[in-house]
Design an enzyme around this catalytic site. Structure first.
Site, PDB file in Angstrom:
ATOM      1  N   ASP A  34     -63.309  -4.271  69.427  1.00 17.25           N
ATOM      2  CA  ASP A  34     -64.225  -3.219  69.022  1.00 17.25           C
ATOM      3  C   ASP A  34     -65.352  -3.718  68.123  1.00 17.25           C
ATOM      4  OD1 ASP A  34     -62.735  -1.896  66.038  1.00 17.25           O
ATOM      5  OD2 ASP A  34     -62.192  -3.752  67.073  1.00 17.25           O
ATOM      6  N   LYS A 147     -59.314   4.030  65.577  1.00 15.04           N
ATOM      7  CA  LYS A 147     -59.205   3.097  64.464  1.00 15.04           C
ATOM      8  C   LYS A 147     -60.316   3.365  63.477  1.00 15.04           C
ATOM      9  CE  LYS A 147     -60.989  -0.614  63.419  1.00 15.04           C
ATOM     10  NZ  LYS A 147     -61.667  -1.905  63.483  1.00 15.04           N
ATOM     11  N   GLU A 188     -56.417   1.681  58.579  1.00 11.82           N
ATOM     12  CA  GLU A 188     -56.667   0.287  58.190  1.00 11.82           C
ATOM     13  C   GLU A 188     -57.248   0.173  56.786  1.00 11.82           C
ATOM     14  OE1 GLU A 188     -59.108  -1.920  60.932  1.00 11.82           O
ATOM     15  OE2 GLU A 188     -59.145  -3.707  59.664  1.00 11.82           O
ATOM     16  N   GLU A 190     -57.993  -2.420  54.577  1.00 12.64           N
ATOM     17  CA  GLU A 190     -57.986  -3.879  54.480  1.00 12.64           C
ATOM     18  C   GLU A 190     -58.327  -4.357  53.072  1.00 12.64           C
ATOM     19  OE1 GLU A 190     -60.565  -6.071  57.128  1.00 12.64           O
ATOM     20  OE2 GLU A 190     -59.956  -7.998  56.262  1.00 12.64           O
ATOM     21  N   LYS A 230     -52.654  -0.639  59.957  1.00 14.32           N
ATOM     22  CA  LYS A 230     -53.267  -1.945  60.238  1.00 14.32           C
ATOM     23  C   LYS A 230     -53.671  -2.571  58.908  1.00 14.32           C
ATOM     24  CE  LYS A 230     -56.945  -4.310  62.829  1.00 14.32           C
ATOM     25  NZ  LYS A 230     -57.723  -4.366  64.072  1.00 14.32           N
ATOM     26  N   SER A 301     -52.817  -6.669  65.732  1.00 15.02           N
ATOM     27  CA  SER A 301     -54.026  -6.029  66.243  1.00 15.02           C
ATOM     28  C   SER A 301     -55.129  -7.036  65.907  1.00 15.02           C
ATOM     29  CB  SER A 301     -54.290  -4.690  65.557  1.00 15.02           C
ATOM     30  OG  SER A 301     -55.564  -4.191  65.974  1.00 15.02           O
ATOM     31  N   TYR A 363     -67.929  -5.371  59.858  1.00 13.13           N
ATOM     32  CA  TYR A 363     -68.066  -5.432  61.319  1.00 13.13           C
ATOM     33  C   TYR A 363     -69.451  -5.044  61.755  1.00 13.13           C
ATOM     34  CZ  TYR A 363     -63.086  -6.096  61.873  1.00 13.13           C
ATOM     35  OH  TYR A 363     -61.806  -6.589  61.837  1.00 13.13           O
TER      36      TYR A 363
END
Lengths: 363, 450
Positions: A34, A147, A188, A190, A230, A301, A363
């Protein structure tokens, strides 16, 4: 008595539970494909491929038309919006290609990180506006999970209460909206690996972040059995002078999770962060072999850690497609074994040992 | 000449200062804490000053300047000195690894397979309510005689009873021949525990909600109990299901006070049993009880996380999830067990070694059967699921004893029977119907306070 208005019907709960369990079935995990337009551009740049829509389409077609045996280890693929609506050369939607292989389609629904004013470089993630309508449409068009990525940083005074609370809360809002629309939310939070902090610090921060996350999910009535987590694996900072073994990382990871993740969560699908392909697989394997209460599935993932060798082999050239797809199968198999704690090591790919670290990754 | 006290003024919040080798003096590399040095200087210029008060003084070259009639010392940054900023959050040590290991071992021993806790910590007022129906006077001697009966039971009791919670008075009582109760228990291999809370108090401005007091001097009390043989402690909070309760305030407050208690216990080597009891009083259905229990547990574990409590060295003592006592709809034991596991799986981290259920108002037999089903049904259950029963282990004992010495042996036999039954239930192997004198009687007391 207090009032608890219905959050989901039993039928909705069953559907979400079924999807979540299918994603974390033994020996299987997720291919995170993604990358946003900007991010995939960075991947292409390293192999001299131009970042055009056609090239992006070509590349994902390469991934999704790999041999059907890839579905033995890949249960789901996360897609970016553009990719979700792309098709193969002969006009078949990617979502259909995946479905025919028995692979579940997922969709990234967040709209990137934005700064939290008054903090030391901290952020939250946006994307809640009209999220319900977007989720409903994605569900119609073939998605079964979603997500959303939040980012926390370890610095002298971070992550702050504000950042942990805000990101926990926005993840819970996202999760709630997804579930109302039949999508399993992958949550997620992170914790970036940037920094020189040691393993113990990474573990403690991860514990804190998970505590805030699951309190927020509880407060927003999120149906845990129909979610996935995640998280980052617990590792020391990228610039930490002290080095730790995969076993130490695995142990620290399991301890943090056992303290913060309720048993009702069916599975944990780790992100790979900046780790090389081989390290990611070794660490996942170590996590599955670490002692401790581990009532959830522990799988992958992976984005970079599944695709680095693929990209290197492809080089943007048609004649390399088959060889590149081979690389994907090799990494998928390796991680499938690691997800069961059975990875023997050393399945090398073209880029398996290379660190894939990008500072302050977004991202 | 101006003489003034000065402080070393650091521009940033340095936690540590790393000093490299000084070219001339060859002093070594150290980490040290920044402390404020009061020193007096009369002149501007370069000086060597001491910047920490450790045994090995670290000397740093500094420049003293005069500004606004104050002398300010600026730490010089030169090639030989690196002032390194520690760029990670600070997590001061909560427990040493040795302390963690000790707590972990105690907790695991309490929830060993087939074993659970005898909650014999009724306060003076509460035990009086137990004595009244059997016409026993609530005197100190009778209280001593009764607990003597319990603790002098045959040592086979230890096959199913891993620990006993005691009230303060009991903790320091002795058998007829002068042996402290704690020693009697230890000799059987049973771990002594101590109730440390000081009862519920009202929360003003709420609909009859409460918190629990007892934090004052708790650290010193725990240290003493530990010295005198206790290895674990218990603290009970109470939440009620009414139209608008439990409120956010009550859940937050009770969770916080439980976390403070837990933290203090662990610092003193006692495993804290965390008890956020949701009362069964009311007409609410099973689903409501489940949702409230989930909420309460979410608050509880968030508070424990915020206070750095070492989960592997704690135990949880929750209510089993059941509908309210006056609920018109009846639910099966399977329904209760399922609801209980669901609530726990959604909130209790796997790091917690065991869940020791309270029996509340349930009859002896119901409590055992419910515990059995909780262990027998499928679901994510990474913790031990056992008992910490008061009434549900003692009802028959009291009924048989009736305060008479000649009934002691028979009363002790009742205890062994119930202990065995619950030991089987704790591993999901109870076959049912082990007859006891008070097996089927409901032991519900409205608005129960100990």
């Amino acid at each position: 008595m207090p009032s608890f208005p219905q959050y989901l019907t039993a039928e909705q709960e069953n559907e979400l539970r079924r999807i979540a369990n299918a994603i974390v079935a033994p020996g299987k995990g997720i291919l995170a494909a993604d990358e946003s337009t900007g991010t995939i551009g960075k991947r292409f740049a390293s192999i001299g491929v131009e970042n055009t829509e056609e090239n992006r389409r070509c590349y994902r077609e390469l991934l999704f038309t790999a041999d059907a045996s890839v579905a033995e280890n890949i249960s789901g693929v996360i897609l970016f919006h553009e990719t979700f609506y792309q098709k193969t050369k002969d006009g078949t939607p990617f979502v259909k290609i995946l479905k025919d292989k028995g692979i579940i389609s997922g969709i990234k629904v967040d709209k990137g990180v934005v700064p939290l004013a008054g903090t030391d470089g901290e952020s939250t993630t946006q994307g809640l506006d009209s999220l319900s309508e977007r989720c409903a449409q994605y569900k119609k068009d073939g998605a079964d999970f979603a997500k959303w990525r939040c980012v926390l940083k370890i610095g002298a005074h971070t992550p702050t209460y504000q950042a942990m609370f805000e990101n926990g809360n926005v993840l819970a809002r996202y999760a709630s909206i997804c579930q109302q629309n039949g999508l399993v939310p992958i949550v997620e939070p992170e914790v970036l690996c940037d920094g020189d902090h040691d393993l113990e610090t990474a573990q403690k921060v991860t514990e804190q972040v998970l505590a805030f996350t699951y309190k927020a999910l509880a407060d927003h009535h999120v149906f845990l059995e129909g979610t996935l987590l995640k998280p980052n694996m617990v590792t020391a900072g990228q610039s930490c002078p002290k080095k730790y073994t995969a076993e130490q990382n695995g142990k620290a990871t399991v301890v943090a999770l056992s303290r913060g993740v309720p048993a009702a969560v069916p599975g944990i699908t780790f992100l790979s962060g900046g780790q090389s392909e081989e390290d990611s697989t070794l660490n996942l394997n170590a996590i599955n072999n670490a002692p401790g209460p581990k009532p959830w599935a522990l799988t992958f993932s992976f984005g970079r850690a599944l695709q680095a060798s693929v990209l290197k082999a492809w080089q943007g050239k048609k004649e390399n497609v088959k060889a590149a797809q081979e690389q994907l199968l090799v990494r998928a198999k390796a991680n499938g074994l690691a997800a069961m704690g059975k990875f023997q090591g050393g399945q090398s790919g073209k880029a398996s040992g290379e660190s894939l670290f990008v500072a302050n990754h977004s991202y | 000449m101006l003489r003034q006290s000065l402080e070393v003024v650091c521009k940033e919040d340095f936690r540590k200062i790393k000093i490299g080798k000084h070219q001339r003096s060859n002093e070594c590399v150290f980490d040290c804490d920044v402390t404020r040095s009061a020193c007096s200087y009369t002149t501007e210029g370069h000086h060597t000053i001491q910047i920490c008060e450790h045994k090995t003084a670290i000397k740093v070259r500094a420049k003293v300047v005069s500004r606004n009639s104050c002398l300010i010392i600026c730490i010089l940054l030169n090639v030989k000195l690196r002032i390194a900023r520690v760029n990670m959050p600070v997590f001061p040590q909560y427990l040493t690894p040795k302390q963690e290991e000790e707590l972990r071992n105690i907790a695991n021993a309490i929830v060993a397979p087939g074993k659970g806790i005898l909650a014999a910590d009724e306060s003076t007022g509460s035990i009086g309510k137990r004595f009244a129906p059997i016409n026993v006077e609530n005197s100190e001697e009778n209280r001593r005689r009764y607990r003597d009966l319990l603790f002098s039971t045959d040592k086979s009791l230890a096959e199913n009873i891993s620990g006993v919670i005691m009230f303060h008075e009991t903790f320091y009582q002795k058998t007829k021949d002068g042996t402290p109760f704690t020693k009697v228990l230890q000799d059987k291999g049973i771990i002594p525990g101590i109730k440390v809370d000081k009862g519920v108090v009202p929360l003003a401005g709420t609909e009859d909600e409460c918190t629990t007091q007892g934090l004052d001097g708790l650290s010193e009390r725990c240290a003493q109990y530990k010295k005198d043989g206790a290895q674990f402690a218990k603290w009970r909070c109470v939440l009620k299901i009414q139209q608008y309760t439990p409120s956010y305030q009550a859940m937050l407050e009770n969770a916080n006070v439980l976390a403070r208690y837990a933290s203090i216990c662990q610092q003193n080597g006692l495993v804290p049993i965390v008890e956020p009891e949701v009362l069964p009083d009311g007409e609410h259905d099973l689903e409501t009880a489940q949702k409230v229990t989930e909420q309460v547990l979410a608050f509880t574990y968030k508070a424990l996380a915020d206070h750095h409590v070492y989960l592997e060295g704690t135990l949880l003592k929750p209510n089993m999830v059941t509908a309210g006592m006056s609920c018109t709809k009846k639910f099966s034991k399977e329904d209760n067990a399922r609801a209980t596991i669901l609530a726990l799986s959604r909130t209790v981290p796997p790091a917690v070694p065991g869940v020791t259920f309270l029996s509340g108002g349930q009859s002896e037999e119901d409590a055992t059967q419910n515990l059995n089903l909780i262990n027998a049904i499928k679901g994510p259950k990474p913790w031990a699921l056992t008992f910490s029963f008061g009434r549900a282990l003692q009802a028959s004992v009291l009924k048989v004893w009736e305060g008479k010495d000649e009934n002691v042996a028979k009363a002790q036999a009742e205890l062994i029977t119930r202990a065995k039954a619950n030991g089987l239930a704790a591993v999901g192997k109870y076959q049912g119907g082990l007859d006891s004198a008070a097996g089927g009687q409901s032991l519900f007391v409205a608005q129960h306070a100990y």
